[in-house]
Design an enzyme around this catalytic site. Structure first.
Site, PDB file in Angstrom:
ATOM      1  N   HIS A   1      68.743   1.360  -3.430  1.00 35.12           N
ATOM      2  CA  HIS A   1      69.281   0.035  -3.135  1.00 35.12           C
ATOM      3  C   HIS A   1      70.416  -0.329  -4.091  1.00 35.12           C
ATOM      4  O   HIS A   1      70.429   0.076  -5.254  1.00 35.12           O
ATOM      5  CB  HIS A   1      68.162  -1.000  -3.229  1.00 35.12           C
ATOM      6  CG  HIS A   1      68.518  -2.331  -2.669  1.00 35.12           C
ATOM      7  ND1 HIS A   1      69.059  -3.337  -3.435  1.00 35.12           N
ATOM      8  CD2 HIS A   1      68.411  -2.831  -1.410  1.00 35.12           C
ATOM      9  CE1 HIS A   1      69.263  -4.401  -2.677  1.00 35.12           C
ATOM     10  NE2 HIS A   1      68.888  -4.120  -1.439  1.00 35.12           N
TER      11      HIS A   1
ATOM     12  N   SER B   1      64.972   1.224   2.775  1.00 31.91           N
ATOM     13  CA  SER B   1      65.163   0.017   3.582  1.00 31.91           C
ATOM     14  C   SER B   1      65.984   0.225   4.837  1.00 31.91           C
ATOM     15  O   SER B   1      65.822  -0.514   5.813  1.00 31.91           O
ATOM     16  CB  SER B   1      65.817  -1.074   2.736  1.00 31.91           C
ATOM     17  OG  SER B   1      67.087  -0.650   2.254  1.00 31.91           O
TER      18      SER B   1
ATOM     19  N   ASP C   1      60.682   1.683  -6.680  1.00 30.11           N
ATOM     20  CA  ASP C   1      61.027   0.399  -6.067  1.00 30.11           C
ATOM     21  C   ASP C   1      60.308   0.385  -4.717  1.00 30.11           C
ATOM     22  O   ASP C   1      60.707   1.073  -3.789  1.00 30.11           O
ATOM     23  CB  ASP C   1      62.543   0.312  -5.892  1.00 30.11           C
ATOM     24  CG  ASP C   1      62.996  -0.940  -5.150  1.00 30.11           C
ATOM     25  OD1 ASP C   1      62.179  -1.538  -4.417  1.00 30.11           O
ATOM     26  OD2 ASP C   1      64.178  -1.310  -5.269  1.00 30.11           O
TER      27      ASP C   1
ATOM     28  N   GLU D   1      62.670   4.953  -4.112  1.00 31.30           N
ATOM     29  CA  GLU D   1      62.059   3.857  -3.368  1.00 31.30           C
ATOM     30  C   GLU D   1      60.812   4.381  -2.664  1.00 31.30           C
ATOM     31  O   GLU D   1      60.759   5.546  -2.267  1.00 31.30           O
ATOM     32  CB  GLU D   1      63.032   3.272  -2.344  1.00 31.30           C
ATOM     33  CG  GLU D   1      64.241   2.608  -2.982  1.00 31.30           C
ATOM     34  CD  GLU D   1      65.136   1.900  -1.985  1.00 31.30           C
ATOM     35  OE1 GLU D   1      64.670   1.564  -0.874  1.00 31.30           O
ATOM     36  OE2 GLU D   1      66.319   1.677  -2.317  1.00 31.30           O
TER      37      GLU D   1
ATOM     38  N   HIS E   1      59.692  -2.243   0.285  1.00 33.44           N
ATOM     39  CA  HIS E   1      59.360  -2.164   1.710  1.00 33.44           C
ATOM     40  C   HIS E   1      58.046  -1.433   1.993  1.00 33.44           C
ATOM     41  O   HIS E   1      57.669  -1.284   3.151  1.00 33.44           O
ATOM     42  CB  HIS E   1      60.508  -1.496   2.474  1.00 33.44           C
ATOM     43  CG  HIS E   1      61.760  -2.318   2.475  1.00 33.44           C
ATOM     44  ND1 HIS E   1      62.030  -3.255   3.435  1.00 33.44           N
ATOM     45  CD2 HIS E   1      62.794  -2.340   1.604  1.00 33.44           C
ATOM     46  CE1 HIS E   1      63.188  -3.826   3.169  1.00 33.44           C
ATOM     47  NE2 HIS E   1      63.675  -3.289   2.054  1.00 33.44           N
TER      48      HIS E   1
ATOM     49  N   ASN F   1      62.062  -8.690   7.988  1.00 32.78           N
ATOM     50  CA  ASN F   1      61.237  -7.867   7.091  1.00 32.78           C
ATOM     51  C   ASN F   1      59.845  -8.445   6.901  1.00 32.78           C
ATOM     52  O   ASN F   1      59.079  -7.969   6.052  1.00 32.78           O
ATOM     53  CB  ASN F   1      61.918  -7.724   5.730  1.00 32.78           C
ATOM     54  CG  ASN F   1      63.193  -6.909   5.798  1.00 32.78           C
ATOM     55  OD1 ASN F   1      63.335  -6.025   6.636  1.00 32.78           O
ATOM     56  ND2 ASN F   1      64.135  -7.211   4.927  1.00 32.78           N
TER      57      ASN F   1
ATOM     58  N   LYS G   1      59.088  -9.537   1.687  1.00 34.10           N
ATOM     59  CA  LYS G   1      58.969  -8.751   2.916  1.00 34.10           C
ATOM     60  C   LYS G   1      57.567  -8.941   3.493  1.00 34.10           C
ATOM     61  O   LYS G   1      57.273  -9.972   4.066  1.00 34.10           O
ATOM     62  CB  LYS G   1      59.268  -7.278   2.649  1.00 34.10           C
ATOM     63  CG  LYS G   1      60.756  -6.940   2.520  1.00 34.10           C
ATOM     64  CD  LYS G   1      61.296  -7.253   1.172  1.00 34.10           C
ATOM     65  CE  LYS G   1      62.744  -6.811   0.992  1.00 34.10           C
ATOM     66  NZ  LYS G   1      63.264  -7.217  -0.321  1.00 34.10           N
TER      67      LYS G   1
END
Length: 410
Positions: free
Chosen positions: A140, A192, A217, A188, A220, A46, A252
């Site tokens: 997640h 992910s 969130d 998100e 990423h 990541n 990440k």
């Protein structure tokens, strides 16, 4: 005998080809990792911008250790909060257009802290309104576990499906015992496992209509998306009023570790007083904060994001031309859906035999029947690395349907 279920649970995981084991790296330099004396091109990290071993980050660690030592020595509210932590928080609040920021040791801890602090009221304090967490189906595990461990009622909507979200919110309002409701809508920035992006602008509108708080969130997306790399919220030009809670991680694209929550001063003050994961955990090492801030300054000025997006386009161009089925993801996460845990493992192993490290991701991390190769691209990859990956995928995927393929070692 106590805890007999342990052996049975492990046996079932092995039988279903879902058993997990830790891989120990001998070394990691750029896009290469060494495992058991063998070198592999790493397509499972990541570290999207290659910042983990950048000069700025390495020097940040050295400077931070020289000034503050190896650790923080205490929780933030005791003596663990240093000028290094404060400088990182102040910088993030400024570039994100937020009142304040709070640092956590991990994104998992941050998500758990938010759910529990917002929906588990202090002792002897009664909630005057009903509490709901409305989360995307593919959120997640940290958020979902936090929600289920809180006093909120958890509702989930189909992935990135705004129409289904509207129905869920309408049901909440229709069945409410009172007009007072605390609703946290959670998504998100970049998912992910699928690599797709949330429709944040639409979600912000829906959230406002239903008088809820939108939380993003952005683990990423942070460092990668947006004009200056500040993530999905920056990309969609959304402010603090539209997205009251923004969480993102440093492990990440930023290349260090830890996470933060940002929002209004009242929110951060509330978490400082009631978020147990913050109050009772030793603060992140100050050197980590120094290295993180150095990375953020570098990302804002560097060409790493442009290199990453160029590599993403190059991979998709080659893979599409080769007839490899890709998802619509335009981010560094490029999954190839296999559908079977056994076959996903076999393909991953064959790629490994070619010097290509591509992890097989299986249920329960992803929904059953969507077991996959999770390819992650980085600014550290050269064009020849990506060409080698696609060549390897062509060779392996052509043979993947052969009955003897799964049993082959080489």
């Amino acid at each position: 005998m106590a805890f007999d279920f342990i052996q049975a649970a492990l046996a079932a995981r092995r039988k279903d080809n879902l058993f997990r084991q830790v891989t120990t790296l001998d070394s990691a330099v750029g896009a290469l990792i060494e495992v058991g004396g063998q070198y592999y091109l790493n397509f499972s990290s990541n570290d999207y911008l290659g910042m983990r071993q950048s000069t700025a980050v390495m020097q940040g660690w050295v400077d931070g250790i020289g000034q503050f030592g190896g650790g923080s020595g205490a929780s933030p509210l005791v003596t663990g909060h240093t000028q290094a932590h404060q400088a990182l928080q102040d910088y993030l609040a400024g570039v994100l257009g937020r009142d304040a920021v709070l640092l956590f040791n991990s994104g998992f801890a941050a998500n758990q802290a938010l759910c529990q602090a917002l929906f588990q009221l202090p002792v002897n304090q009664k909630r005057a309104s009903e509490g709901y967490i409305v989360a995307d189906k593919l959120m997640h595990a940290s958020l979902l576990e936090g929600a289920m461990g809180s006093d909120a009622t958890l509702r989930r909507f189909a992935h990135n499906d705004c129409a289904h979200l509207q129905k869920q919110l309408d049901k909440i309002h229709a069945g409410a015992k009172s007009t007072a409701q605390d609703i946290l809508l959670v998504t998100e920035g970049v998912y992910s496992m699928d690599g797709d992006e949330a429709p944040l602008s639409e979600l912000a509108i829906i959230s406002e209509q239903h008088k809820s708080w939108l939380m993003v969130d952005d683990a990423h997306g942070f460092g990668v998306l947006g004009k200056t790399g500040m993530g999905a919220v920056e990309k969609h030009v959304l402010n603090q009023e539209q997205v009251p809670i923004l969480m993102a991680t440093f492990g990440k694209a930023i290349g260090t570790a830890g996470a933060f929550v940002s929002g209004s001063q009242d929110l951060i003050d509330y978490l400082t007083n009631f978020a147990k994961h913050y109050i009772y955990s030793t603060a992140m090492p100050p050197a980590q904060a120094v290295a993180t801030l150095a990375s953020l300054h570098t990302i804002e000025q560097s060409e790493q994001r442009a290199l990453l997006h160029d590599n993403i386009a190059y991979f998709r161009q080659l893979a599409t031309a080769a007839g490899i089925a890709l998802t619509p993801s335009m981010t560094a996460i490029q999954p190839i859906i296999i559908g079977s845990p056994e076959l996903a493992i076999a393909i991953s192993q064959r790629l490994r035999n070619m010097g290509l490290w591509v992890s097989a991701i299986r249920t329960p991390t992803v929904p059953k029947g969507t077991d996959r190769l999770r390819i992650t691209l980085s600014a550290s990859h050269h064009k020849k690395d990506i060409q080698a990956l696609v060549d390897g995928l062509i060779l392996v995927m052509e043979r993947a349907n052969e009955a003897k393929f799964i049993g082959e070692k080489r």
